[in-house]
Scaffold this active site. Structure first.
Site, PDB file in Angstrom:
ATOM      1  CE  LYS A  22      -1.747   1.551   4.073  1.00  0.00           C
ATOM      2  NZ  LYS A  22      -1.392   2.935   4.423  1.00  0.00           N
ATOM      3  CG  ASN A  23       2.255   2.758   3.554  1.00  0.00           C
ATOM      4  OD1 ASN A  23       1.091   3.068   3.279  1.00  0.00           O
ATOM      5  ND2 ASN A  23       2.666   2.583   4.798  1.00  0.00           N
ATOM      6  CB  CYS A 117      -4.824  10.774  11.806  1.00  0.00           C
ATOM      7  SG  CYS A 117      -3.220  10.000  11.907  1.00  0.00           S
ATOM      8  NE  ARG A 122       0.690  10.492  10.205  1.00  0.00           N
ATOM      9  CZ  ARG A 122       0.257   9.517   9.410  1.00  0.00           C
ATOM     10  NH1 ARG A 122      -0.922   8.988   9.617  1.00  0.00           N
ATOM     11  NH2 ARG A 122       0.995   9.086   8.413  1.00  0.00           N
ATOM     12  CG  ASP A 309       3.422   1.596   9.456  1.00  0.00           C
ATOM     13  OD1 ASP A 309       2.989   2.456  10.237  1.00  0.00           O
ATOM     14  OD2 ASP A 309       3.691   1.839   8.260  1.00  0.00           O
ATOM     15  NE  ARG A 401      -7.379   4.563   5.942  1.00  0.00           N
ATOM     16  CZ  ARG A 401      -6.975   5.755   6.335  1.00  0.00           C
ATOM     17  NH1 ARG A 401      -7.412   6.245   7.475  1.00  0.00           N
ATOM     18  NH2 ARG A 401      -6.155   6.460   5.610  1.00  0.00           N
TER      19      ARG A 401
HETATM   20  N1  EPU Z   1       7.116  14.648  10.618  1.00  0.00           N
HETATM   21  C1  EPU Z   1       7.293  15.980  10.921  1.00  0.00           C
HETATM   22  N2  EPU Z   1       7.156  16.890   9.910  1.00  0.00           N
HETATM   23  C2  EPU Z   1       6.861  16.512   8.637  1.00  0.00           C
HETATM   24  C3  EPU Z   1       6.691  15.158   8.344  1.00  0.00           C
HETATM   25  C4  EPU Z   1       6.832  14.237   9.351  1.00  0.00           C
HETATM   26  O1  EPU Z   1       7.579  16.323  12.048  1.00  0.00           O
HETATM   27  O2  EPU Z   1       6.767  17.395   7.767  1.00  0.00           O
HETATM   28  C5  EPU Z   1       7.256  13.657  11.674  1.00  0.00           C
HETATM   29  C6  EPU Z   1       5.968  12.854  11.906  1.00  0.00           C
HETATM   30  O3  EPU Z   1       5.064  13.527  12.743  1.00  0.00           O
HETATM   31  C7  EPU Z   1       6.524  11.573  12.494  1.00  0.00           C
HETATM   32  C8  EPU Z   1       7.832  11.382  11.743  1.00  0.00           C
HETATM   33  O4  EPU Z   1       8.186  12.680  11.258  1.00  0.00           O
HETATM   34  O5  EPU Z   1       6.817  11.785  13.867  1.00  0.00           O
HETATM   35  C9  EPU Z   1       7.769  10.403  10.594  1.00  0.00           C
HETATM   36  O6  EPU Z   1       6.622  10.643   9.806  1.00  0.00           O
HETATM   37  P1  EPU Z   1       6.600  10.355   8.237  1.00  0.00           P
HETATM   38  O7  EPU Z   1       6.500  11.652   7.518  1.00  0.00           O
HETATM   39  O8  EPU Z   1       7.727   9.459   7.866  1.00  0.00           O
HETATM   40  O9  EPU Z   1       5.215   9.580   8.077  1.00  0.00           O
HETATM   41  P2  EPU Z   1       4.310   9.599   6.774  1.00  0.00           P
HETATM   42  O10 EPU Z   1       5.175   9.716   5.590  1.00  0.00           O
HETATM   43  O11 EPU Z   1       3.198  10.556   6.951  1.00  0.00           O
HETATM   44  C10 EPU Z   1       4.403   7.028   6.280  1.00  0.00           C
HETATM   45  C11 EPU Z   1       3.427   5.898   6.190  1.00  0.00           C
HETATM   46  C12 EPU Z   1       2.906   5.554   7.578  1.00  0.00           C
HETATM   47  C13 EPU Z   1       4.116   5.175   8.446  1.00  0.00           C
HETATM   48  C14 EPU Z   1       5.121   6.324   8.464  1.00  0.00           C
HETATM   49  C15 EPU Z   1       6.384   5.999   9.235  1.00  0.00           C
HETATM   50  C16 EPU Z   1       2.409   6.112   4.021  1.00  0.00           C
HETATM   51  C17 EPU Z   1       1.195   6.379   3.225  1.00  0.00           C
HETATM   52  N3  EPU Z   1       2.309   6.271   5.334  1.00  0.00           N
HETATM   53  O12 EPU Z   1       3.680   8.143   6.826  1.00  0.00           O
HETATM   54  O13 EPU Z   1       2.074   4.413   7.419  1.00  0.00           O
HETATM   55  O14 EPU Z   1       3.685   4.896   9.763  1.00  0.00           O
HETATM   56  O15 EPU Z   1       5.490   6.656   7.117  1.00  0.00           O
HETATM   57  O16 EPU Z   1       7.010   4.886   8.702  1.00  0.00           O
HETATM   58  O17 EPU Z   1       3.431   5.722   3.484  1.00  0.00           O
HETATM   59  C18 EPU Z   1       0.302   2.967   7.929  1.00  0.00           C
HETATM   60  O18 EPU Z   1       0.506   2.388   6.848  1.00  0.00           O
HETATM   61  O19 EPU Z   1      -0.448   2.476   8.815  1.00  0.00           O
HETATM   62  C19 EPU Z   1       0.964   4.235   8.195  1.00  0.00           C
HETATM   63  C20 EPU Z   1       0.531   5.088   9.122  1.00  0.00           C
END
Ligand code: EPU
Length: 422
Positions: A22-23, A117, A122, A309, A401
């Site tokens: 998915k991701n 969320c 996030r 995850d 999802r």
């Molecule tokens: N963060 C910031 N600022 C930003 C972006 C992120 O502070 O601009 C922080 C976040 O709050 C968090 C950390 O950095 O503490 C890492 O977040 P990241 O941006 O890596 O998460 P994401 O890209 O929004 C993806 C996956 C998530 C998974 C995370 C971490 C997808 C669609 N989502 O989210 O997947 O938990 O990386 O590996 O790829 C799931 O599949 O259940 C899921 C939540």
């Protein structure tokens, strides 16, 4: 709304095929925006998140469909409305990853600012910081991120680290914006997750020039344009990890096909530490447990560390461990909605800030529990497989999802899960 009625305990045995990730699929679908024609993606799972993302691409102007063989095609010849509406982003935060490719393709994009969320606040500040460094003008208007680059984007050296390490979708966004920027971009502290490597490999197949794939330093030589692509996404390592825990928590033996163990070194290491056998096979592995579940201390980290995850699923497993385990959540410090629900099933979990102390219990007991987010819900299903009696998991839409008809894949292995509409 659907609920799962799960009868336990069961012992799982048999074989299951792991679906496409998915991701990895979501940012790769966003990358199709850059192709300007018809791209065909293989192994994209049939999930509600994928449907929502397809709807979003449709609103932008793309045509999206599935062939009879399951391939997903995206025709991005026309993008006439580069706007990610609130109605979609509210349902799926990952919608933010259209921002970078829309900006690169159209010179302008508006995407509703994602809110928090169930797993935390996030923020997306790092995404915006990276895009600004490529020359985008960005402001917030009525809850929308408005990004503009009428003269195009220009390559830069960009540091993308944040307080919790790298960002997965932030890296995806900046990478997709940089591939057609003028000159060279270097992204330092890029996410190393296999899903980002898959995106970069796909972009290269579309004509991008990205090197350092899989490392924290991505170097991108801007090209004028990308072409549509035919691409197969990698297997889902989080789905694989969830099925591994299903085998482990039920003292079963399950063969996982289409699973890349090399993407799961930290996970396999933890499983082996707690007494679970993981044997490599041709196209995946065989996971089994005979003895007791031992204890383990887990700290979630960016890849190649232990993935956030799978934190909830491992908490369910360690709940039945022979002693005390400690789980520290370093990526999403509030991602613990499953703790109180697992305790309703007679687990003994105590949360202290971003840490949970897991005191192993001899058995879990079925109960009515509430799914709160995707992975927390998976943990409740896993606990339900091992618990005595009936577990009812409400709000199953969270599971749908990210897991394609999970009950239809667990039941042939010996699970007793009934989906009921209420
Ligand atoms: N963060 C910031 N600022 C930003 C972006 C992120 O502070 O601009 C922080 C976040 O709050 C968090 C950390 O950095 O503490 C890492 O977040 P990241 O941006 O890596 O998460 P994401 O890209 O929004 C993806 C996956 C998530 C998974 C995370 C971490 C997808 C669609 N989502 O989210 O997947 O938990 O990386 O590996 O790829 C799931 O599949 O259940 C899921 C939540």
């Amino acid at each position: 709304m659907d609920v799962f009625r799960i009868e336990g305990p069961v012992r799982l045995s048999g074989a299951v095929g792991i679906n496409g990730s998915k991701n990895a699929s979501l940012p790769i679908m966003a990358a199709a925006i850059l192709g300007g024609g018809k791209s065909v993606l293989r192994a994209v799972p049939e999930l509600s998140d994928i449907s929502v993302f397809s709807e979003l691409l449709g609103q932008l102007g793309c045509k999206v469909g599935r062939d009879d063989n399951g391939d997903l095609w995206i025709d991005s010849t026309v993008i006439d409305n580069p706007v990610g509406e609130y109605e979609i982003v509210r349902r799926m935060r990952a919608s933010i990853c259209v921002l970078g490719p829309l900006l690169a393709r159209c010179g302008r994009a508006e995407v509703s600012m994602p809110g928090g969320c169930a797993i935390g606040d996030r923020p997306v500040d790092i995404h915006l910081r990276g895009l600004r460094q490529l020359g985008a003008q960005i402001h917030l208007k009525n809850g929308y991120i408005v990004a503009e680059a009428p003269q195009g984007l220009t390559g830069k050296d960009i540091f993308l680290g944040g307080p919790f390490g790298s960002t997965v979708l932030g890296t995806a966004n900046v990478l997709m914006a940089a591939v057609t920027a003028k000159g060279q971009t270097v992204i330092e502290s890029a996410a190393c997750e296999p899903e980002i490597a898959d995106l970069a490999n796909c972009l290269n197949k579309m004509g991008a020039k990205i090197s350092g794939i899989g490392s924290p330093r991505l170097t991108i030589q801007g090209v004028k344009r990308l072409e549509p692509v035919e691409y197969g996404v990698i297997p889902d390592r989080i789905e694989a990890g969830t099925f591994m825990v299903a085998a482990a928590i039920t003292a079963g033996e399950v063969r996982l096909a289409h699973c890349r163990l090399d993407d799961m070194v930290a996970v396999v290491d933890k499983l082996r530490n707690v007494g679970v056998a993981v044997e490599r096979s041709d196209d995946g592995c065989v996971v089994s447990r005979r003895g007791a579940i031992k204890t383990a201390d887990i700290t979630t980290q960016s890849y190649p560390g232990f993935p956030t995850d799978l934190q909830a699923q491992f908490m369910a497993l360690l709940s039945l461990g022979e002693g005390n385990s400690v789980i520290i959540e370093k990526i999403f410090p509030d991602r613990f909605m499953h703790v109180a629900e697992l305790n309703r099933m007679a687990a003994n979990l105590r949360k202290e800030g971003p840490t949970v102390i897991v005191a192993g219990v001899k058995k879990l007991m079925g109960a009515a529990v509430m799914a709160s987010d995707l992975r927390a819900s998976a943990a409740l299903v896993l606990a339900g497989l091992a618990a005595e009696g009936t577990t009812t998991v409400q709000r199953v839409y969270h599971i749908d999802r990210g897991y394609e008809r999970i009950e239809e894949r667990l039941n042939p292995l010996g699970a007793k899960i009934i989906r009921e509409s209420i």
